[in-house]
Scaffold this motif. Structure first.
Motif, PDB file in Angstrom:
ATOM      1  N   LYS A 158       0.822  -1.216   0.000  1.00 43.92           N
ATOM      2  CA  LYS A 158       0.000   0.000   0.000  1.00 43.92           C
ATOM      3  C   LYS A 158       0.858   1.268   0.000  1.00 43.92           C
ATOM      4  N   SER A 159       1.853   1.306   0.904  1.00 42.83           N
ATOM      5  CA  SER A 159       2.679   2.514   0.991  1.00 42.83           C
ATOM      6  C   SER A 159       3.479   2.710  -0.297  1.00 42.83           C
ATOM      7  N   THR A 160       3.982   1.598  -0.842  1.00 40.42           N
ATOM      8  CA  THR A 160       4.731   1.680  -2.099  1.00 40.42           C
ATOM      9  C   THR A 160       3.848   2.281  -3.190  1.00 40.42           C
ATOM     10  N   PHE A 193       2.253  10.942   5.773  1.00 41.38           N
ATOM     11  CA  PHE A 193       3.068   9.722   5.774  1.00 41.38           C
ATOM     12  C   PHE A 193       2.711   8.851   6.961  1.00 41.38           C
ATOM     13  N   GLN A 194       2.883   7.532   6.725  1.00 39.11           N
ATOM     14  CA  GLN A 194       2.634   6.585   7.803  1.00 39.11           C
ATOM     15  C   GLN A 194       3.548   6.891   8.996  1.00 39.11           C
ATOM     16  N   ALA A 195       4.789   7.314   8.710  1.00 39.73           N
ATOM     17  CA  ALA A 195       5.737   7.607   9.795  1.00 39.73           C
ATOM     18  C   ALA A 195       5.794   9.100  10.118  1.00 39.73           C
ATOM     19  N   ALA A 212      -3.289   9.885   2.055  1.00 30.97           N
ATOM     20  CA  ALA A 212      -3.144   9.693   3.495  1.00 30.97           C
ATOM     21  C   ALA A 212      -2.833   8.232   3.788  1.00 30.97           C
ATOM     22  N   ASP A 213      -1.659   7.993   4.375  1.00 27.36           N
ATOM     23  CA  ASP A 213      -1.231   6.625   4.681  1.00 27.36           C
ATOM     24  C   ASP A 213      -1.510   6.348   6.157  1.00 27.36           C
ATOM     25  N   GLU A 214      -2.510   5.543   6.433  1.00 24.32           N
ATOM     26  CA  GLU A 214      -2.922   5.220   7.807  1.00 24.32           C
ATOM     27  C   GLU A 214      -3.073   6.485   8.663  1.00 24.32           C
TER      28      GLU A 214
HETATM   29 MG   LIG Z   1       2.565   1.125   4.822  1.00 26.08          MG
END
Ligand SMILES: [Mg+2]
Ligand SMILES: Nc1ncnc2c1ncn2[C@@H]1O[C@H](COP(=O)(O)OP(=O)(O)OP(=O)(O)O)[C@@H](O)[C@H]1O
Lengths: 407, 240
Positions: B44-46, B89-91, B166-168
């Motif tokens: 997903k993130s990729t 970002f997720q992070a 939006a990632d998570e």
């Molecule tokens: Mg991810």
């Protein structure tokens, strides 16, 4: 990115790691300060030497034994050691037209003692004409006279520095006292006036004795080290120099001037010779300083590279939210330039301070010149750009996702 | 408009090849609200990085607003990201030693927006993301995980992007705050017609979108219209 933002980013990046920025700046400070201070000292020495050469008297020709070996070598340590000139030569020069006075000298350094104190100084066997030829004046007592030269009298006239060293600063009971050179006693009959000069060109640290006495009791031979010739007027200098050369060639039976066993120099020859030595000295100092500047620059590059590695994630983020390559490279370049400018500014101030302290405490009139400051500053700015450019380019060409993943 | 056709992403690590995305094709129209759902490690993130013009596909084509992304230069991509896209970002990826306000206004710094307008817009975005005003001058590494997430959301909104990725975004939030964020997305989508791509592994979160694309092992296994969309209404979280 607006300029104000660039400055803000740069300032906060430099301020975040104060210790590291400080050490990097210190590298540049040392480099720049040494360039400024060492060139100032070099130029100060040069100026001191020139003024003391000019101070030895005007319209002066100096005849020394030994072959002329070209400018630069003529002031080497070996000068005056050859034995070719005698008092007769000096007397013959004195007979030439347009010559005002001639003073021969036999000079060497000795350990001098007086009343339990001692000093190592130059003992100058000379004649009464020395006063005229070398612009020396007597402060107390009298100088060596003709009679004392003829009678090989053991009398001495001392310079004010020697007087201070032997009898205490400003002492008035030097005259009449006795000093020993090589265990031979000399009676002090006079003290000369201070002429100034410093360090290795101090003209006040000297003991004059009759030249004949010096030849008989100290050197043990009939040769002289130097013949100083005072020419009547400046326009006659070239003619006098030629006449003296020709006279000595004839007297020494030498046909080819290239084989001369003596050399005749005028003041500007001496200044030129001394200048070529001192400028070599200045260049040497400047290149040592240049090396430390280069080392400082490499320090900046090292810090910037570490910086780029450490802030890889930050660079990735900035690119991800829209920073172009030029935004990133400018930011890192600005950091490097800010560090070098800070270092450059402090370095110039420190170098100036060192030059000032040298002038004050080491009696060398160090001269901080605008070109050396401009050069040092230009080089530091150049180093900042040069050594900042590579890390900046590295940073700007990172792929944002790889940078964000970097640990 | 987002158009992916046969997109593949292969990571090479020495001899080992990892095919993270396989044969991905779909279109997202302007104003759509799409959820991409799948288990951890499914890519997903990729995929989000490729849609967000942060990374290029190994093969296949990606056309964003009629422009082939693989043909754009690095700087052109940076301008696309700056002017058209907003990332969460997720992070999070906040600048650790900068204040919340500075973090949120950073995209505007690169867009050369003057300082006052920047602060005003950053404030609006922070309010929309629900971060209390007394935190705005804190350094971002002095915040809780949930607060950081809201700063990351505010930063994605600040440049008024046409597309929000939006990632998570609710991964670190409690249900209530999570709902506020989802409501913000729904409002941006409905009132301002912004395209939203929401990445999540939770079906519950995905159900706030109009369309759900399910990914497994780098492949699309399902792409469906969400018939029973959950709508967060205004007053259900008025207290925040
Ligand atoms: Mg991810
Ligand atoms: N640079 C890389 N090199 C090699 N493999 C990678 C790289 N980046 C990601 N992967 C692999 O790609 C796969 C998908 O990663 P991705 O981050 O897209 O997953 P995800 O669906 O976002 O998972 P999560 O829900 O846990 O965030 C993972 O198996 C990961 O190991």
């Amino acid at each position: 990115m607006l300029l104000s933002d660039l400055l803000h980013e740069t300032y906060s990046a430099v301020a975040v790691n104060k210790a590291r920025s400080g050490l990097t700046i210190l590298g540049i400070v040392i480099g720049i300060a040494s360039v400024v201070a060492l060139t100032a000292i070099g130029q100060g020495v040069q100026a001191t030497i020139q003024s003391s050469i000019q101070g030895i008297g005007s319209n002066l020709l100096i005849v020394t034994p030994g072959a002329p070996r070209g400018v630069g070598q003529e002031v080497s340590a070996g000068r005056g050691n050859a034995q070719t000139l005698k008092l007769d030569d000096a007397a013959a020069i004195g007979q030439l037209d347009g010559i005002k006075a001639v003073a021969s000298e036999v000079t060497r350094s000795y350990q001098i003692t007086a009343k339990g104190t001692n000093t190592n100084t130059r003992v100058d066997g000379t004649v009464p004409e020395y006063l005229t030829v070398r612009n020396v004046e007597v402060a107390e007592g009298s100088f060596i006279d003709e009679g004392q030269v003829t009678s090989l009298a053991k009398v001495a006239v001392i310079g004010p520095t020697t007087r201070d060293d032997l009898f205490g600063v400003g002492s008035t009971d030097a005259i009449g006292s006795v000093l020993r050179i090589n265990k031979i006693e000399f009676k002090i009959i006079g003290v000369t006036k201070a002429k100034g000069g410093s360090g290795f060109s101090n003209q006040d640290d000297v003991v004059f004795i009759p030249i004949t006495t010096a030849q008989r009791f100290l050197s043990g031979n009939v040769y002289v080290n130097t013949v100083s010739v005072s020419v009547a007027d400046a326009s006659g200098m070239t003619a006098a120099q030629q006449a003296v050369t020709q006279l000595l060639l004839d007297r020494h039976h030498i046909g080819d001037p290239l084989l001369a066993d003596f050399s005749v120099m005028n003041q500007s020859d001496i200044v030129a010779a001394a200048t070529s030595v001192t400028s070599t000295f200045t260049i040497l100092l400047a290149s040592i300083a240049g090396i430390s500047l280069l080392v400082g620059g490499i320090g900046i590059m090292n810090m910037m590279l570490t910086n780029v590695t450490e802030r890889t994630r930050e660079i990735g983020l900035r690119k991800a939210i829209g920073a172009e390559r030029k935004d990133i490279s400018r930011q890192f370049l600005a950091e490097a330039v800010m560090l070098t400018f800070l270092g450059g500014g402090i370095g110039v101030a420190l170098g100036w301070l060192i030059a000032w302290a040298t002038t004050k405490f080491a009696s060398i009139a160090a001269q901080v010149t605008l070109p050396s400051v401009a050069l040092a500053f230009g080089v530091s700015a150049g180093i900042g750009i040069l050594f900042g450019w590579y890390p900046a380019r590295q940073a700007s060409s990172l792929n944002p996702i790889e940078a964000l993943r970097y640990e | 408009m987002i158009e992916l056709a046969n997109v593949e992403k292969i990571y090479k690590n020495g001899d080992a090849e990892t095919r993270v995305l396989k044969n991905i094709s779909f279109k997202v129209n302007d104003g759509d609200f799409v959820a991409i759902m799948g288990p951890s490690g499914s890519g997903k993130s990729t995929l989000m990085h490729i849609i967000g013009a942060l990374d290029r596909p190994t093969s296949g084509s990606y056309v964003l607003d009629g422009r082939d992304v693989s043909k754009l230069s690095d700087d052109e991509l940076a301008l696309v990201r700056r002017d058209r896209l907003g990332f969460i970002f997720q992070a999070f990826n906040l600048l650790p030693r900068a204040t919340v306000l500075r973090n949120v206004s950073l995209p505007l710094v690169y867009a050369e927006v003057p300082a006052e307008e920047r602060d005003r817009r950053a404030g609006d975005a922070l309010r929309a993301a629900g971060l209390p005003e007394d935190r705005w001058n804190h350094l971002s590494n002095q915040l809780s995980g949930g607060q950081m997430q809201r700063v990351a959301i505010a930063r994605a909104l600040v440049n008024n992007p046409a597309i929000i990725l939006a990632d998570e975004p609710t991964g670190n939030l409690d249900t209530k705050t999570g709902e506020l964020v989802l409501h913000t997305f729904q409002r941006l989508n409905q009132e301002q017609k912004r395209t939203i791509i929401l990445i999540t592994h939770e079906p519950y979160v995905a159900e706030h979108a109009d369309r759900i694309i399910s990914v497994r092992d780098g492949e699309i296994v399902e792409d469906k219209h969400n018939g029973n969309k959950r709508v967060v209404n205004d007053h259900s979280h008025a207290a925040i």
